[in-house]
Design a protein around this motif. Sequence first.
Motif, PDB file in Angstrom:
ATOM      1  N   ARG A 162      -4.521   6.271  21.145  1.00  0.00           N
ATOM      2  CA  ARG A 162      -4.530   4.971  20.902  1.00  0.00           C
ATOM      3  C   ARG A 162      -3.627   4.145  21.956  1.00  0.00           C
ATOM      4  O   ARG A 162      -2.761   4.599  22.643  1.00  0.00           O
ATOM      5  CB  ARG A 162      -3.828   4.482  19.569  1.00  0.00           C
ATOM      6  N   GLU A 163      -4.430   3.110  22.072  1.00  0.00           N
ATOM      7  CA  GLU A 163      -3.892   1.998  23.256  1.00  0.00           C
ATOM      8  C   GLU A 163      -3.737   0.668  22.447  1.00  0.00           C
ATOM      9  O   GLU A 163      -3.929   0.303  21.530  1.00  0.00           O
ATOM     10  CB  GLU A 163      -4.994   1.937  24.508  1.00  0.00           C
ATOM     11  N   ASP A 164      -2.902  -0.200  23.436  1.00  0.00           N
ATOM     12  CA  ASP A 164      -2.491  -1.674  23.229  1.00  0.00           C
ATOM     13  C   ASP A 164      -1.892  -1.778  21.900  1.00  0.00           C
ATOM     14  O   ASP A 164      -1.035  -0.914  21.431  1.00  0.00           O
ATOM     15  CB  ASP A 164      -3.896  -2.392  23.128  1.00  0.00           C
ATOM     16  N   GLU A 165      -2.340  -2.526  20.955  1.00  0.00           N
ATOM     17  CA  GLU A 165      -1.784  -2.875  19.548  1.00  0.00           C
ATOM     18  C   GLU A 165      -1.872  -1.597  18.663  1.00  0.00           C
ATOM     19  O   GLU A 165      -1.196  -1.575  17.609  1.00  0.00           O
ATOM     20  CB  GLU A 165      -2.549  -4.012  18.727  1.00  0.00           C
ATOM     21  N   GLU A 166      -2.878  -0.816  18.994  1.00  0.00           N
ATOM     22  CA  GLU A 166      -2.960   0.381  18.102  1.00  0.00           C
ATOM     23  C   GLU A 166      -2.221   1.679  18.486  1.00  0.00           C
ATOM     24  O   GLU A 166      -1.921   2.430  17.775  1.00  0.00           O
ATOM     25  CB  GLU A 166      -4.413   1.142  18.053  1.00  0.00           C
ATOM     26  N   ALA A 167      -1.344   1.309  19.558  1.00  0.00           N
ATOM     27  CA  ALA A 167      -0.502   2.644  20.162  1.00  0.00           C
ATOM     28  C   ALA A 167       0.652   2.808  19.229  1.00  0.00           C
ATOM     29  O   ALA A 167       1.163   3.844  19.140  1.00  0.00           O
ATOM     30  CB  ALA A 167      -0.106   2.202  21.500  1.00  0.00           C
ATOM     31  N   ASP A 168       1.365   1.688  18.528  1.00  0.00           N
ATOM     32  CA  ASP A 168       2.343   1.964  17.693  1.00  0.00           C
ATOM     33  C   ASP A 168       2.051   1.396  16.229  1.00  0.00           C
ATOM     34  O   ASP A 168       2.812   0.913  15.652  1.00  0.00           O
ATOM     35  CB  ASP A 168       3.500   1.134  18.379  1.00  0.00           C
ATOM     36  N   ILE A 169       0.795   1.966  15.742  1.00  0.00           N
ATOM     37  CA  ILE A 169       0.383   1.722  14.385  1.00  0.00           C
ATOM     38  C   ILE A 169       1.406   2.436  13.558  1.00  0.00           C
ATOM     39  O   ILE A 169       1.816   3.419  13.744  1.00  0.00           O
ATOM     40  CB  ILE A 169      -0.831   2.070  13.917  1.00  0.00           C
ATOM     41  N   VAL A 170       1.949   1.684  12.380  1.00  0.00           N
ATOM     42  CA  VAL A 170       2.818   2.347  11.366  1.00  0.00           C
ATOM     43  C   VAL A 170       1.797   2.519  10.012  1.00  0.00           C
ATOM     44  O   VAL A 170       0.888   1.515   9.857  1.00  0.00           O
ATOM     45  CB  VAL A 170       3.848   1.371  10.880  1.00  0.00           C
ATOM     46  N   VAL A 171       2.065   3.621   9.685  1.00  0.00           N
ATOM     47  CA  VAL A 171       1.029   4.397   8.511  1.00  0.00           C
ATOM     48  C   VAL A 171       1.742   4.307   7.100  1.00  0.00           C
ATOM     49  O   VAL A 171       2.924   5.004   7.214  1.00  0.00           O
ATOM     50  CB  VAL A 171       0.268   5.608   8.817  1.00  0.00           C
ATOM     51  N   GLY A 172       1.422   3.814   5.998  1.00  0.00           N
ATOM     52  CA  GLY A 172       2.110   3.964   4.629  1.00  0.00           C
ATOM     53  C   GLY A 172       1.088   4.342   3.767  1.00  0.00           C
ATOM     54  O   GLY A 172      -0.087   3.554   3.598  1.00  0.00           O
ATOM     55  N   TRP A 173       1.458   5.109   2.504  1.00  0.00           N
ATOM     56  CA  TRP A 173       0.467   5.350   1.567  1.00  0.00           C
ATOM     57  C   TRP A 173       1.390   4.624   0.270  1.00  0.00           C
ATOM     58  O   TRP A 173       2.462   5.128   0.046  1.00  0.00           O
ATOM     59  CB  TRP A 173       0.538   6.845   1.359  1.00  0.00           C
ATOM     60  N   VAL A 174       0.622   3.666  -0.208  1.00  0.00           N
ATOM     61  CA  VAL A 174       1.213   2.815  -1.225  1.00  0.00           C
ATOM     62  C   VAL A 174       0.568   2.991  -2.751  1.00  0.00           C
ATOM     63  O   VAL A 174      -0.787   2.647  -2.621  1.00  0.00           O
ATOM     64  CB  VAL A 174       1.496   1.323  -0.959  1.00  0.00           C
ATOM     65  N   PRO A 175       0.974   3.109  -3.826  1.00  0.00           N
ATOM     66  CA  PRO A 175       0.333   3.086  -5.017  1.00  0.00           C
ATOM     67  C   PRO A 175      -0.627   1.958  -5.219  1.00  0.00           C
ATOM     68  O   PRO A 175      -0.055   0.852  -4.915  1.00  0.00           O
ATOM     69  CB  PRO A 175       1.459   3.104  -6.154  1.00  0.00           C
ATOM     70  N   LEU A 176      -1.940   1.962  -5.592  1.00  0.00           N
ATOM     71  CA  LEU A 176      -2.658   0.952  -5.610  1.00  0.00           C
ATOM     72  C   LEU A 176      -2.030  -0.065  -6.577  1.00  0.00           C
ATOM     73  O   LEU A 176      -2.189  -1.519  -6.247  1.00  0.00           O
ATOM     74  CB  LEU A 176      -4.096   1.495  -6.489  1.00  0.00           C
ATOM     75  N   GLU A 177      -1.684   0.040  -7.674  1.00  0.00           N
ATOM     76  CA  GLU A 177      -1.011  -0.944  -8.455  1.00  0.00           C
ATOM     77  C   GLU A 177      -0.044  -1.745  -7.967  1.00  0.00           C
ATOM     78  O   GLU A 177       0.299  -3.074  -7.902  1.00  0.00           O
ATOM     79  CB  GLU A 177      -0.310  -0.343  -9.899  1.00  0.00           C
ATOM     80  N   ASP A 178       0.991  -1.052  -6.875  1.00  0.00           N
ATOM     81  CA  ASP A 178       1.850  -1.834  -6.232  1.00  0.00           C
ATOM     82  C   ASP A 178       1.491  -2.800  -5.146  1.00  0.00           C
ATOM     83  O   ASP A 178       1.841  -3.737  -4.868  1.00  0.00           O
ATOM     84  CB  ASP A 178       2.689  -0.641  -5.549  1.00  0.00           C
ATOM     85  N   VAL A 179       0.323  -2.087  -4.637  1.00  0.00           N
ATOM     86  CA  VAL A 179      -0.147  -3.056  -3.701  1.00  0.00           C
ATOM     87  C   VAL A 179      -0.884  -4.383  -4.368  1.00  0.00           C
ATOM     88  O   VAL A 179      -0.711  -5.493  -3.898  1.00  0.00           O
ATOM     89  CB  VAL A 179      -1.377  -2.487  -2.899  1.00  0.00           C
ATOM     90  N   VAL A 180      -1.505  -4.192  -5.468  1.00  0.00           N
ATOM     91  CA  VAL A 180      -1.998  -5.386  -6.159  1.00  0.00           C
ATOM     92  C   VAL A 180      -0.878  -6.326  -6.528  1.00  0.00           C
ATOM     93  O   VAL A 180      -1.048  -7.545  -6.321  1.00  0.00           O
ATOM     94  CB  VAL A 180      -2.833  -4.857  -7.554  1.00  0.00           C
ATOM     95  N   ALA A 181       0.318  -5.658  -7.086  1.00  0.00           N
ATOM     96  CA  ALA A 181       1.367  -6.667  -7.419  1.00  0.00           C
ATOM     97  C   ALA A 181       1.995  -7.252  -6.088  1.00  0.00           C
ATOM     98  O   ALA A 181       2.153  -8.487  -6.294  1.00  0.00           O
ATOM     99  CB  ALA A 181       2.713  -5.940  -7.923  1.00  0.00           C
TER     100      ALA A 181
END
Length: 204
Positions: A162-181
Amino acid sequence: MSNLNQSDQVQDQHHQQQPHALPLADVAAAEDVVSSDVVFEGAVWNIRRDVVTYRDNKITREYVDHTGAVAVLALDDQNRVLLIQQYRHPVGMRDWELPAGLLDAEGESNLAAAQRELAEEVDLKADDWSKLVSFHTTPGGSNEIVHVFLARGISATPTFNREDEEADIVVGWVPLEDVVAAILAGSLTNSILMIAVLAAHARL
């Protein structure tokens, strides 16, 4: 008799307050386009100026002439949503969002583009794909449409360079209910993320 009349009045008021059903399709066709010109050619997309006839008048409208885009709402077996964070210069911040990308490869289908973006941005693939929702992001200033796919059965793919803005992407898995909240609390403001997560929550 008075109780019956009062009940009837309450029911009448209830019926009067019900919203009218809205048409689900646009019933007004586009007016005649008199002229259409690219007035600014950008690195990613252009600004187009159209002159159209509308209600017997000619009006001029300028807008971002967008390629369209796809996004992926990936869910794992625990109903956690894959979120990524990357720098977005127009808003001057690292934004939490979904894997997404432009429809800029000639002849590529929407699904193939979504599958490519998931592999390129987070090194993942999915066994189960379904169309989740499509929407216009800014109909007053852009013709962009985003097609969001729901992806399940997630597994790893070879690492992508990956390059440019995609070179330092942070990835996380978050429970669906928490994202809705978080969306309802105003902590997440990315429109594609918000629409996709709320649509998935309603479906599931």
